[in-house]
Design an enzyme around this catalytic site. Structure first.
Site, PDB file in Angstrom:
ATOM      1  N   THR A  36       0.839  -1.212   0.000  1.00 48.56           N
ATOM      2  CA  THR A  36       0.000   0.000   0.000  1.00 48.56           C
ATOM      3  C   THR A  36       0.871   1.259   0.000  1.00 48.56           C
ATOM      4  O   THR A  36       0.398   2.322  -0.374  1.00 48.56           O
ATOM      5  CB  THR A  36      -0.950   0.050   1.227  1.00 48.56           C
ATOM      6  N   GLN A  72       5.768   0.357  11.763  1.00 49.69           N
ATOM      7  CA  GLN A  72       4.475   0.849  11.249  1.00 49.69           C
ATOM      8  C   GLN A  72       3.906  -0.047  10.157  1.00 49.69           C
ATOM      9  O   GLN A  72       2.738   0.109   9.775  1.00 49.69           O
ATOM     10  CB  GLN A  72       4.656   2.263  10.658  1.00 49.69           C
ATOM     11  N   TYR A 140      -8.164  -8.156  12.754  1.00 51.36           N
ATOM     12  CA  TYR A 140      -7.215  -7.032  12.840  1.00 51.36           C
ATOM     13  C   TYR A 140      -6.947  -6.648  14.296  1.00 51.36           C
ATOM     14  O   TYR A 140      -5.798  -6.473  14.719  1.00 51.36           O
ATOM     15  CB  TYR A 140      -7.763  -5.818  12.078  1.00 51.36           C
TER      16      TYR A 140
HETATM   17  C1  UD1 Z   1     -10.062   0.926  13.045  1.00 52.37           C
HETATM   18  C2  UD1 Z   1      -9.445   1.264  14.393  1.00 52.37           C
HETATM   19  C3  UD1 Z   1      -8.213   2.109  14.250  1.00 52.37           C
HETATM   20  C4  UD1 Z   1      -7.289   1.477  13.221  1.00 52.37           C
HETATM   21  C5  UD1 Z   1      -8.018   1.358  11.900  1.00 52.37           C
HETATM   22  C6  UD1 Z   1      -7.160   0.739  10.822  1.00 52.37           C
HETATM   23  C7  UD1 Z   1     -11.343   1.280  15.917  1.00 52.37           C
HETATM   24  C8  UD1 Z   1     -12.176   2.081  16.829  1.00 52.37           C
HETATM   25  N1  UD1 Z   1     -10.413   1.943  15.232  1.00 52.37           N
HETATM   26  O1  UD1 Z   1     -10.625   2.046  12.539  1.00 52.37           O
HETATM   27  O2  UD1 Z   1      -7.541   2.191  15.480  1.00 52.37           O
HETATM   28  O3  UD1 Z   1      -6.147   2.261  13.072  1.00 52.37           O
HETATM   29  O4  UD1 Z   1      -9.107   0.505  12.101  1.00 52.37           O
HETATM   30  O5  UD1 Z   1      -7.825   0.867   9.614  1.00 52.37           O
HETATM   31  O6  UD1 Z   1     -11.474   0.077  15.825  1.00 52.37           O
HETATM   32  N2  UD1 Z   1     -17.076   4.270   7.369  1.00 52.37           N
HETATM   33  C9  UD1 Z   1     -18.122   4.814   6.639  1.00 52.37           C
HETATM   34  N3  UD1 Z   1     -17.953   5.023   5.308  1.00 52.37           N
HETATM   35  C10 UD1 Z   1     -16.806   4.684   4.658  1.00 52.37           C
HETATM   36  C11 UD1 Z   1     -15.747   4.108   5.399  1.00 52.37           C
HETATM   37  C12 UD1 Z   1     -15.913   3.913   6.756  1.00 52.37           C
HETATM   38  O7  UD1 Z   1     -19.181   5.121   7.187  1.00 52.37           O
HETATM   39  O8  UD1 Z   1     -16.725   4.905   3.438  1.00 52.37           O
HETATM   40  C13 UD1 Z   1     -17.248   4.109   8.820  1.00 52.37           C
HETATM   41  C14 UD1 Z   1     -16.880   2.749   9.374  1.00 52.37           C
HETATM   42  O9  UD1 Z   1     -17.955   1.853   9.302  1.00 52.37           O
HETATM   43  C15 UD1 Z   1     -16.511   3.143  10.811  1.00 52.37           C
HETATM   44  C16 UD1 Z   1     -15.909   4.532  10.677  1.00 52.37           C
HETATM   45  O10 UD1 Z   1     -16.369   5.029   9.430  1.00 52.37           O
HETATM   46  O11 UD1 Z   1     -17.656   3.203  11.611  1.00 52.37           O
HETATM   47  C17 UD1 Z   1     -14.397   4.528  10.668  1.00 52.37           C
HETATM   48  O12 UD1 Z   1     -13.949   3.566   9.748  1.00 52.37           O
HETATM   49  P1  UD1 Z   1     -12.409   3.405   9.333  1.00 52.37           P
HETATM   50  O13 UD1 Z   1     -11.871   4.719   8.927  1.00 52.37           O
HETATM   51  O14 UD1 Z   1     -12.312   2.262   8.398  1.00 52.37           O
HETATM   52  O15 UD1 Z   1     -11.696   3.074  10.693  1.00 52.37           O
HETATM   53  P2  UD1 Z   1     -12.081   2.075  11.933  1.00 52.37           P
HETATM   54  O16 UD1 Z   1     -12.519   0.758  11.422  1.00 52.37           O
HETATM   55  O17 UD1 Z   1     -12.905   2.802  12.928  1.00 52.37           O
END
Ligand code: UD1
Length: 309
Positions: A36, A72, A140
């Site tokens: 990536t 990282q 994860y």
């Molecule tokens: C998770 C971890 C974070 C980690 C990351 C790695 C948690 C709380 N956080 O982030 O520590 O570094 O994974 O990727 O577990 N969403 C939308 N629309 C989109 C994409 C995402 O609504 O197009 C929503 C997801 O469903 C989620 C939120 O946005 O509820 C954040 O998603 P994302 O940015 O993928 O990160 P996490 O899964 O929260």
């Protein structure tokens, strides 16, 4: 002047660490498999080893002569790990194990491991404190938890100094929006810049402690050299939280857009709320998140705009 190895140094957070280290005059080496990460993220003149840490021998070559290792490199996506538990395990656990053994054998002074807030899981208690019981609900989250447990084991068993910095939804320039697994802020900015609706998984009321990348860089560099922190797990975040609905609004305001979001069902393995307690980072690292969310968001939007001109 010390030699730092940044694994995943061509990626989003890794490349910001590389930049900060060079700026203050340290020497840097990068190891990256470019799955990536991008070559253009690594400044010219930096020693780059192209290779996969999970492959035998790559970590051994990478750590030669290094004082500090900032680990990282990872496949950083909750949904991708749900879809591909084996592949993400190899990157996130096997790669970490190879690096720990190599660092121990090479006499590295300290390894800082990129942990994840996902380790806390879905317990209702907020903010999340490091002494809370981990409760991973996805591959994860478990892989990141295994990584930090291995770090602590290598500290107690072999005397290798390690620190885990648990990240909470990091965002900023160079976070690529090019896959459905990308961080939500990058995807929302990309959509709104293109005049499209951001897609919200669920009702948008889930909250996150969105942390600007410069704050994370500061926390990690402090963790590399602070006294009395070996073996510790430390949250690196802002200590606040905002909902996705608020996030959309904030990006709309910066861009002057009124494009409404669309909604689909919640994502499998999604955590409802996430917010860090950062007392430990303040106390043990002297950490203070100096860039507020709104400033970071503005800088991130500005960076995305440079891509689309
Ligand atoms: C998770 C971890 C974070 C980690 C990351 C790695 C948690 C709380 N956080 O982030 O520590 O570094 O994974 O990727 O577990 N969403 C939308 N629309 C989109 C994409 C995402 O609504 O197009 C929503 C997801 O469903 C989620 C939120 O946005 O509820 C954040 O998603 P994302 O940015 O993928 O990160 P996490 O899964 O929260």
């Amino acid at each position: 002047m010390s030699l730092y190895l940044v694994t995943g140094g061509a990626g989003f957070i890794g490349s910001h660490l590389v930049e900060a280290l060079l700026k203050r005059g340290d020497q840097v080496r990068v190891v990256d498999n470019f799955s990536t990460g991008k070559r253009e993220n690594v400044p010219a003149g930096v020693d780059v080893i192209e290779g996969d840490l999970a492959d035998d021998g790559v970590a051994v070559r990478a750590v030669v002569g290094c004082d500090y290792v900032l680990h990282q490199a990872a496949i950083p996506s909750v949904p991708r790990s749900v879809k591909d538990p084996l592949g993400t395990h190899r990157a996130n656990v096997d790669g970490t194990m190879q690096l720990l053994v190599a660092s121990r054998d090479a006499g590295v002074k300290r390894l800082v491991f990129a942990g994840s807030s996902s380790t806390y899981g879905n317990s209702a208690v907020l903010p999340k404190r490091e002494d809370m019981r981990p409760s991973p609900i996805t591959p994860y989250a478990l892989q990141k938890y295994i990584g930090e447990q291995y770090c602590q084991l290598f500290t107690s068993l072999y005397g290798l100094e390690t620190v885990t910095t648990r990240y909470f939804n990091v965002f900023g320039p160079r976070q690529a929006p090019d896959s459905p697994y990308s961080g939500v802020i990058s995807l929302f900015i990309k959509a709104l810049l293109a005049g499209q609706s951001p897609l919200i998984h669920g009702d948008g009321r889930q909250t996150r402690d969105f942390t600007y990348v410069a704050n994370v860089v500061d926390g990690v560099l402090r963790a590399a050299t602070a006294e009395g922190v070996s073996g510790e797990v430390i949250n690196v975040a802002t200590g606040g939280r905002i909902s996705l609905l608020e996030l959309v609004r904030a990006v709309q305001l910066i861009l002057g857009s009124d494009k409404a979001p669309t909604f689909d069902p919640p994502r499998e393995g999604d955590v409802k709320d996430s917010q860090a307690d950062i007392f430990k980072a303040r106390k043990m690292l002297g950490y203070d998140p100096s860039v507020p969310f709104e400033d970071g968001l503005r800088q991130t939007v500005a960076w995305f705009k440079t891509l689309s001109v």
